[in-house]
Design a protein around this motif. Structure first.
Motif, PDB file in Angstrom:
ATOM      1  N   VAL A 198       5.010  -6.712 133.082  1.00  0.00           N
ATOM      2  CA  VAL A 198       3.368  -6.086 134.287  1.00  0.00           C
ATOM      3  C   VAL A 198       4.013  -6.579 135.092  1.00  0.00           C
ATOM      4  O   VAL A 198       3.475  -5.787 136.642  1.00  0.00           O
ATOM      5  N   ALA A 199       4.284  -8.323 135.881  1.00  0.00           N
ATOM      6  CA  ALA A 199       4.305  -8.835 137.065  1.00  0.00           C
ATOM      7  C   ALA A 199       5.260  -8.460 137.283  1.00  0.00           C
ATOM      8  O   ALA A 199       5.500  -8.102 138.853  1.00  0.00           O
ATOM      9  N   ARG A 200       6.805  -8.068 137.570  1.00  0.00           N
ATOM     10  CA  ARG A 200       7.896  -7.345 136.748  1.00  0.00           C
ATOM     11  C   ARG A 200       6.889  -5.825 137.674  1.00  0.00           C
ATOM     12  O   ARG A 200       7.628  -5.563 139.258  1.00  0.00           O
ATOM     13  N   LYS A 207      11.825   1.290 119.350  1.00  0.00           N
ATOM     14  CA  LYS A 207      12.501   1.887 120.735  1.00  0.00           C
ATOM     15  C   LYS A 207      11.081   1.185 121.821  1.00  0.00           C
ATOM     16  O   LYS A 207      11.741   0.830 123.133  1.00  0.00           O
ATOM     17  N   GLY A 208      10.209   0.146 121.848  1.00  0.00           N
ATOM     18  CA  GLY A 208       9.682   0.431 122.724  1.00  0.00           C
ATOM     19  C   GLY A 208       9.464   0.741 123.960  1.00  0.00           C
ATOM     20  O   GLY A 208       8.684   1.575 123.714  1.00  0.00           O
ATOM     21  N   CYS A 209       8.943   0.309 125.341  1.00  0.00           N
ATOM     22  CA  CYS A 209       8.088   1.654 126.275  1.00  0.00           C
ATOM     23  C   CYS A 209       9.168   1.560 127.267  1.00  0.00           C
ATOM     24  O   CYS A 209       9.360   1.331 127.499  1.00  0.00           O
ATOM     25  N   PRO A 210       8.564   2.909 127.193  1.00  0.00           N
ATOM     26  CA  PRO A 210       9.765   4.210 128.302  1.00  0.00           C
ATOM     27  C   PRO A 210       9.658   3.524 129.458  1.00  0.00           C
ATOM     28  O   PRO A 210      10.560   3.562 130.221  1.00  0.00           O
ATOM     29  N   ILE A 211       8.604   3.313 129.819  1.00  0.00           N
ATOM     30  CA  ILE A 211       7.856   2.889 131.490  1.00  0.00           C
ATOM     31  C   ILE A 211       8.261   1.080 131.366  1.00  0.00           C
ATOM     32  O   ILE A 211       9.126   0.689 132.378  1.00  0.00           O
ATOM     33  N   GLY A 212       7.779   0.510 130.119  1.00  0.00           N
ATOM     34  CA  GLY A 212       8.076  -0.890 130.308  1.00  0.00           C
ATOM     35  C   GLY A 212       9.532  -1.408 130.229  1.00  0.00           C
ATOM     36  O   GLY A 212       9.836  -2.828 131.224  1.00  0.00           O
ATOM     37  N   ARG A 213      10.351  -0.986 129.781  1.00  0.00           N
ATOM     38  CA  ARG A 213      11.418  -0.961 129.592  1.00  0.00           C
ATOM     39  C   ARG A 213      12.607  -0.921 131.107  1.00  0.00           C
ATOM     40  O   ARG A 213      13.068  -2.066 131.223  1.00  0.00           O
ATOM     41  N   LEU A 214      12.023  -0.531 131.866  1.00  0.00           N
ATOM     42  CA  LEU A 214      12.903  -0.101 133.221  1.00  0.00           C
ATOM     43  C   LEU A 214      12.627  -1.134 133.903  1.00  0.00           C
ATOM     44  O   LEU A 214      13.009  -1.201 135.227  1.00  0.00           O
ATOM     45  N   ALA A 231      14.212  -2.829 142.641  1.00  0.00           N
ATOM     46  CA  ALA A 231      14.733  -3.196 143.170  1.00  0.00           C
ATOM     47  C   ALA A 231      14.610  -1.237 144.080  1.00  0.00           C
ATOM     48  O   ALA A 231      14.655  -1.696 145.948  1.00  0.00           O
ATOM     49  N   ASP A 232      13.865  -0.593 144.052  1.00  0.00           N
ATOM     50  CA  ASP A 232      14.291   0.534 144.844  1.00  0.00           C
ATOM     51  C   ASP A 232      12.527   1.675 144.684  1.00  0.00           C
ATOM     52  O   ASP A 232      12.327   1.612 143.842  1.00  0.00           O
ATOM     53  N   PRO A 233      12.182   1.089 145.818  1.00  0.00           N
ATOM     54  CA  PRO A 233      10.462   1.039 145.710  1.00  0.00           C
ATOM     55  C   PRO A 233      10.177   2.851 145.245  1.00  0.00           C
ATOM     56  O   PRO A 233       9.521   2.928 144.379  1.00  0.00           O
ATOM     57  N   LEU A 234      11.062   3.416 145.855  1.00  0.00           N
ATOM     58  CA  LEU A 234      10.338   4.773 145.124  1.00  0.00           C
ATOM     59  C   LEU A 234      10.490   4.658 143.598  1.00  0.00           C
ATOM     60  O   LEU A 234      10.265   5.857 142.589  1.00  0.00           O
ATOM     61  N   LEU A 235      11.644   4.424 142.943  1.00  0.00           N
ATOM     62  CA  LEU A 235      11.733   3.978 141.112  1.00  0.00           C
ATOM     63  C   LEU A 235      10.661   3.244 140.804  1.00  0.00           C
ATOM     64  O   LEU A 235       9.835   3.720 139.463  1.00  0.00           O
ATOM     65  N   ARG A 236      10.047   2.428 141.190  1.00  0.00           N
ATOM     66  CA  ARG A 236       9.726   0.925 141.182  1.00  0.00           C
ATOM     67  C   ARG A 236       8.062   1.936 141.090  1.00  0.00           C
ATOM     68  O   ARG A 236       7.129   1.814 140.285  1.00  0.00           O
ATOM     69  N   GLU A 237       7.823   3.177 141.950  1.00  0.00           N
ATOM     70  CA  GLU A 237       5.941   3.400 142.148  1.00  0.00           C
ATOM     71  C   GLU A 237       5.994   4.029 140.856  1.00  0.00           C
ATOM     72  O   GLU A 237       4.786   3.780 140.197  1.00  0.00           O
ATOM     73  N   PRO A 238       6.451   4.726 140.292  1.00  0.00           N
ATOM     74  CA  PRO A 238       5.646   5.205 138.602  1.00  0.00           C
ATOM     75  C   PRO A 238       5.581   4.122 138.150  1.00  0.00           C
ATOM     76  O   PRO A 238       4.838   4.171 137.276  1.00  0.00           O
ATOM     77  N   VAL A 239       6.217   3.492 137.947  1.00  0.00           N
ATOM     78  CA  VAL A 239       6.142   1.873 137.418  1.00  0.00           C
ATOM     79  C   VAL A 239       5.104   0.985 137.137  1.00  0.00           C
ATOM     80  O   VAL A 239       4.177   1.054 136.160  1.00  0.00           O
ATOM     81  N   GLU A 240       4.485   0.760 138.627  1.00  0.00           N
ATOM     82  CA  GLU A 240       3.971   0.101 138.704  1.00  0.00           C
ATOM     83  C   GLU A 240       2.749   0.962 138.845  1.00  0.00           C
ATOM     84  O   GLU A 240       1.164   0.504 138.229  1.00  0.00           O
ATOM     85  N   GLN A 241       2.508   2.198 138.618  1.00  0.00           N
ATOM     86  CA  GLN A 241       0.991   2.744 138.798  1.00  0.00           C
ATOM     87  C   GLN A 241       0.764   3.091 137.828  1.00  0.00           C
ATOM     88  O   GLN A 241      -0.421   3.174 137.233  1.00  0.00           O
ATOM     89  N   VAL A 251       0.014  -7.555 125.846  1.00  0.00           N
ATOM     90  CA  VAL A 251       0.155  -7.387 124.675  1.00  0.00           C
ATOM     91  C   VAL A 251       0.409  -6.816 124.324  1.00  0.00           C
ATOM     92  O   VAL A 251       1.208  -7.121 123.070  1.00  0.00           O
ATOM     93  N   LEU A 252       0.430  -5.264 123.963  1.00  0.00           N
ATOM     94  CA  LEU A 252       1.425  -4.201 123.975  1.00  0.00           C
ATOM     95  C   LEU A 252       3.067  -4.544 124.538  1.00  0.00           C
ATOM     96  O   LEU A 252       3.777  -4.170 123.538  1.00  0.00           O
ATOM     97  N   GLN A 253       2.694  -5.034 125.318  1.00  0.00           N
ATOM     98  CA  GLN A 253       4.307  -4.763 126.231  1.00  0.00           C
ATOM     99  C   GLN A 253       4.890  -6.051 125.249  1.00  0.00           C
ATOM    100  O   GLN A 253       6.210  -5.512 124.977  1.00  0.00           O
ATOM    101  N   GLY A 254       4.682  -7.282 125.584  1.00  0.00           N
ATOM    102  CA  GLY A 254       5.072  -8.219 124.697  1.00  0.00           C
ATOM    103  C   GLY A 254       4.927  -8.123 123.141  1.00  0.00           C
ATOM    104  O   GLY A 254       6.067  -8.132 122.588  1.00  0.00           O
ATOM    105  N   GLY A 255       4.705  -7.368 123.175  1.00  0.00           N
ATOM    106  CA  GLY A 255       4.523  -6.985 121.649  1.00  0.00           C
ATOM    107  C   GLY A 255       6.115  -6.362 120.847  1.00  0.00           C
ATOM    108  O   GLY A 255       7.003  -6.751 119.947  1.00  0.00           O
ATOM    109  N   TYR A 256       6.022  -5.216 122.173  1.00  0.00           N
ATOM    110  CA  TYR A 256       7.467  -4.283 122.142  1.00  0.00           C
ATOM    111  C   TYR A 256       8.536  -5.864 121.870  1.00  0.00           C
ATOM    112  O   TYR A 256       9.726  -5.388 120.402  1.00  0.00           O
TER     113      TYR A 256
END
Lengths: 192, 192
Positions: A166-168, B96-103, B111-121, B159-164
């Protein structure tokens, strides 16, 4: 001559460790390793059968170092709560994430039992060690008497790994810091 | 003709979503996307300027679906504890893990603000929504009155992201299940 050989081997392993952490296994080419290590192709294949053998040496070394660093905190003097707090709050390169955890997102590492083994073993060891400390803390009356050491150890490991994720995503450390603060508060709040 | 065009565009987006989840951005080539979608190179570049634009459409759609699925659980009838339990325990493809978290492990996405934005949001929204539910539960007397909703929401997401991560390392689901059980126990245990 002996020293030069050891140096080259060392530089190859260290360069592989860095590249695995930064870019992962799939995106790390033998050429990129050679360039970073300042070693030629012949030199690399003199020391290692290929990228896989080099990655195995790199992953094993990273796993050993991670385990030693964790054990230094978890075996330090102090109460269980102090040791777990020390472990969670130790200096970390949060934005770089965990060099072992990130390998779980590398499909080629996870599909290869030999490469996956040190990753699996590191987390298994960490969960067991944390469960021991948590059980000791519970028995000493530091935590809730109903605390399940194994499940709570799984929470602590997941919070760290997920905190990095989440920090990344946020491009800043505070989601990691908040998760650490939050889990310590849940763990150490006054019990009935 | 219209339908065929929409179908091709759809297949390209869905194929990209699958490949990003399975292999990540760096390891997904335009050719692999075309092959999976059964679309030619000309067709792909007719619909999208390149891999980056296609990935952006794919990531945005995945983020929307993840958010809708989370909100369905978190806005369901029931107490706050029931809703958070429903969210944590819903059917997941843990391996399979989280399709957003794995990004977050894809350096080129981060490194690409446009691609990172939906992940952060996505994570920002999720933390806020969980904090609302946790605050409601605390105010209703379900949780400890001293509970910090923001920090605890960060714990739940981590916990969810680390659990994966830990479940993938172990090649089985139980480290994930243990972490979920552990965090629910910490959250809902009797308070003073």
């Amino acid at each position: 001559m002996y020293t030069a050989t050891v140096d080259t081997q060392e530089r190859l392993i260290e360069s592989t460790r860095e590249l695995l952490w930064e870019r992962g296994y799939v995106a790390t080419s033998p050429k990129a390793i050679q360039q970073r290590a300042g070693a030629g192709q012949g030199s690399m294949y003199h020391h290692f059968a290929g990228k896989r053998e080099l990655a195995l040496a790199a992953i094993r070394r990273t796993a050993e170092q991670l385990r030693a660093a964790a054990d230094a905190e978890l075996s330090a003097p102090g109460t269980a709560a102090q040791r777990i707090t020390g472990y969670l709050r130790r200096d970390r390169e949060v934005q770089k994430g965990c060099p072992i955890g990130r390998l779980t997102q590398d499909p080629d590492v996870m599909a290869d039992p030999l490469l996956r083994e040190p990753v699996e073993q590191t987390f298994a060891w960490l969960r067991t060690r944390l469960a021991e400390v948590l059980a000791a803390g519970r028995d000493a009356g530091e935590f809730d008497p109903g605390l399940d050491p194994r499940a709570t150890a799984a929470v602590v490991v997941a919070v760290l790994q997920g905190g990095y994720v989440v920090a990344r995503a946020a491009d800043r450390d505070d989601p990691f810091d908040q998760a650490v603060t939050g889990v310590l508060a849940l763990l150490t709040r006054p019990t009935t």
